[in-house]
Design a protein around this motif. Structure first.
Motif, PDB file in Angstrom:
ATOM      1  N   LYS A 103       0.801  -1.220   0.000  1.00 14.85           N
ATOM      2  CA  LYS A 103       0.000   0.000   0.000  1.00 14.85           C
ATOM      3  C   LYS A 103       0.835   1.271   0.000  1.00 14.85           C
ATOM      4  O   LYS A 103       0.293   2.367  -0.184  1.00 14.85           O
ATOM      5  CB  LYS A 103      -0.928  -0.003   1.220  1.00 14.85           C
ATOM      6  N   LEU A 104       2.132   1.157   0.180  1.00 12.42           N
ATOM      7  CA  LEU A 104       2.978   2.340   0.213  1.00 12.42           C
ATOM      8  C   LEU A 104       3.096   2.951  -1.184  1.00 12.42           C
ATOM      9  O   LEU A 104       3.065   2.241  -2.191  1.00 12.42           O
ATOM     10  CB  LEU A 104       4.371   1.981   0.727  1.00 12.42           C
ATOM     11  N   PRO A 105       3.246   4.267  -1.270  1.00 12.19           N
ATOM     12  CA  PRO A 105       3.412   4.900  -2.582  1.00 12.19           C
ATOM     13  C   PRO A 105       4.715   4.472  -3.246  1.00 12.19           C
ATOM     14  O   PRO A 105       5.708   4.202  -2.564  1.00 12.19           O
ATOM     15  CB  PRO A 105       3.428   6.402  -2.258  1.00 12.19           C
ATOM     16  N   THR A 106       4.688   4.410  -4.559  1.00  8.43           N
ATOM     17  CA  THR A 106       5.894   4.057  -5.308  1.00  8.43           C
ATOM     18  C   THR A 106       6.503   5.255  -6.018  1.00  8.43           C
ATOM     19  O   THR A 106       7.582   5.147  -6.604  1.00  8.43           O
ATOM     20  CB  THR A 106       5.575   2.980  -6.357  1.00  8.43           C
ATOM     21  N   GLY A 107       5.803   6.372  -5.988  1.00  2.00           N
ATOM     22  CA  GLY A 107       6.313   7.570  -6.636  1.00  2.00           C
ATOM     23  C   GLY A 107       6.125   7.573  -8.139  1.00  2.00           C
ATOM     24  O   GLY A 107       6.574   8.497  -8.829  1.00  2.00           O
ATOM     25  N   GLY A 108       5.465   6.542  -8.678  1.00  2.00           N
ATOM     26  CA  GLY A 108       5.252   6.487 -10.122  1.00  2.00           C
ATOM     27  C   GLY A 108       6.537   6.381 -10.914  1.00  2.00           C
ATOM     28  O   GLY A 108       6.603   6.819 -12.072  1.00  2.00           O
ATOM     29  N   ILE A 109       7.552   5.797 -10.318  1.00  2.00           N
ATOM     30  CA  ILE A 109       8.875   5.743 -10.938  1.00  2.00           C
ATOM     31  C   ILE A 109       9.016   4.559 -11.886  1.00  2.00           C
ATOM     32  O   ILE A 109       8.574   3.447 -11.574  1.00  2.00           O
ATOM     33  CB  ILE A 109       9.973   5.646  -9.852  1.00  2.00           C
ATOM     34  N   LYS A 110       9.625   4.785 -13.051  1.00  2.59           N
ATOM     35  CA  LYS A 110      10.017   3.698 -13.932  1.00  2.59           C
ATOM     36  C   LYS A 110      11.390   3.229 -13.475  1.00  2.59           C
ATOM     37  O   LYS A 110      12.380   3.970 -13.578  1.00  2.59           O
ATOM     38  CB  LYS A 110      10.072   4.156 -15.389  1.00  2.59           C
ATOM     39  N   LEU A 111      11.454   2.015 -12.941  1.00  6.94           N
ATOM     40  CA  LEU A 111      12.708   1.508 -12.411  1.00  6.94           C
ATOM     41  C   LEU A 111      13.676   1.152 -13.533  1.00  6.94           C
ATOM     42  O   LEU A 111      13.273   0.890 -14.671  1.00  6.94           O
ATOM     43  CB  LEU A 111      12.439   0.282 -11.533  1.00  6.94           C
ATOM     44  N   ASN A 112      14.963   1.134 -13.200  1.00  9.74           N
ATOM     45  CA  ASN A 112      15.979   0.796 -14.191  1.00  9.74           C
ATOM     46  C   ASN A 112      16.121  -0.715 -14.339  1.00  9.74           C
ATOM     47  O   ASN A 112      15.340  -1.478 -13.778  1.00  9.74           O
ATOM     48  CB  ASN A 112      17.312   1.461 -13.833  1.00  9.74           C
ATOM     49  N   ASP A 113      17.146  -1.151 -15.079  1.00 11.22           N
ATOM     50  CA  ASP A 113      17.334  -2.578 -15.322  1.00 11.22           C
ATOM     51  C   ASP A 113      17.662  -3.347 -14.044  1.00 11.22           C
ATOM     52  O   ASP A 113      17.511  -4.573 -13.999  1.00 11.22           O
ATOM     53  CB  ASP A 113      18.453  -2.807 -16.344  1.00 11.22           C
ATOM     54  N   MET A 114      18.105  -2.650 -13.021  1.00 17.71           N
ATOM     55  CA  MET A 114      18.401  -3.273 -11.735  1.00 17.71           C
ATOM     56  C   MET A 114      17.186  -3.222 -10.814  1.00 17.71           C
ATOM     57  O   MET A 114      17.278  -3.493  -9.629  1.00 17.71           O
ATOM     58  CB  MET A 114      19.593  -2.588 -11.072  1.00 17.71           C
TER      59      MET A 114
END
Length: 342
Positions: A103-114
């Motif tokens: 349920k925590l926010p993810t920040g809408g981030i596109k994660l890198n290959d790692m």
């Protein structure tokens, strides 16, 4: 724990690694204005000093193959400070922990290959506190925002003191004291040291009771394996040197492959596994659909083990790693290894 291909798999236990930290000293002030009550406080982390004038309110938790950091924040009641969390594992010994993390926010981030937060995305989140599982999460060559980058935007940085070095490396003797230090550091940073000390005291009391109950018994011999994290050979995820050895010892159990490597994993041959004196199998649930079936498969493959004859196994997940719940792993292992005293 978050995926990262090979690095992610090793990083799933990198929370247990420990190497020498940097020796330079700097100071990063995440806020301006007058210090809040009880502040400033200064934390030394990986050889550098960081000063806090108030509790962080915009926290970003990097992935790094761990849930120790986000779980510790939740255990301390600090989930509302997190603006972006990249950590997850999918299983926990703590009721409600998996859902709480989800349920925590993810920040809408596109994660890198790692499967982690790249530099520009991190800067764009405008955090005032960033936690990385290990110090490599702040390295420019890996595409991450450096500690200096983050200090320039007013953000302090932290990684557990026991993981100041490279992913996958282990030095010293990892122990549950590393988990207590993580809680205490965060308690000091966020001005909730009373909560941290309560968690530590409760865990220590529980562990002491278990140790007293099993102290007079012969140590059972155990093999720890993470079936979902094999990195090549079938037994590349058999545990060697890591925090789990301290956890096992406090539960009255000895890791038969503890001395097989100075790294986290022993990577024994099938022949070595077959010859091992295994009285207890510890299966760590990492992305497994059926950990009990994993145990059954190994028992069928190695029927000569005493563990196979007795069907003696325990399934664990996040409590076996660095984090706030090691006492739960000790309790579960002890109950299976020494049921006669419980």
């Amino acid at each position: 724990m978050k995926l990262k291909q090979l690095a992610a798999a090793a990083a799933a236990v990198v929370c247990l690694a420990a190497t020498a930290c940097a020796t330079s000293t700097t100071s990063a002030d995440p806020t301006s204005g007058a210090p809040a009550a009880g502040y400033p406080v200064t934390i030394t982390n990986c050889g550098k000093k960081y000063t806090y004038t108030r509790a962080p309110s915009r926290v970003v938790v990097m992935n790094g193959g761990s849930v120790a950091e986000v779980s510790s924040l939740l255990a301390l009641g600090l989930g509302d400070r997190i603006i972006a969390n990249a950590q997850s594992y999918g299983a926990s010994e703590v009721p409600g922990r998996v859902d709480a993390i989800a349920k925590l926010p993810t920040g809408g981030i596109k994660l890198n290959d790692m499967m982690d937060i790249p530099r520009e995305a991190m800067i764009g989140l405008a955090p005032d506190f960033v936690i990385s599982t290990y110090d490599g999460g702040f390295r420019a060559e890996s595409g991450f925002a450096t500690r200096e980058d983050l200090a320039a935007i007013g953000a302090n940085t932290y990684s557990p003191e026991s993981t100041c070095g490279d992913v996958g490396t282990v030095s010293g003797t990892p122990s549950i004291e590393d988990s207590y230090r993580l809680l205490r550091d965060l308690g000091k940073i966020f001005g909730v040291s009373d909560r941290a000390e309560k968690l530590v005291a409760d865990a220590k009391a529980k562990v002491a009771r278990i140790q007293q109950q099993v102290a007079h018994l012969p140590k059972k011999k155990a093999m720890l394996i993470i079936p979902g994290m094999a990195m090549g050979s079938e037994f590349s995820s058999v545990g060697a040197k890591a925090i789990w050895n301290d956890i096992m010892a406090k539960a009255g159990v000895e890791n038969v492959f503890a001395g097989a490597s100075d790294q986290m994993f022993a990577n024994p041959s099938r022949e070595q596994v077959a010859k091992a004196d295994v009285e207890l199998l510890i299966v760590v649930n990492y992305m497994s659909k059926d950990p009990a079936a994993d145990a059954a498969r190994l028992f069928d493959e190695f029927p000569q083990w005493d563990a196979a004859k007795d069907r003696s196994f325990v399934v664990l997940s996040d409590s076996i790693y660095l984090g706030p719940s090691n006492d739960l792993a000790i309790d579960r292992i002890a109950h299976v290894a020494h049921p006669e005293v419980f």
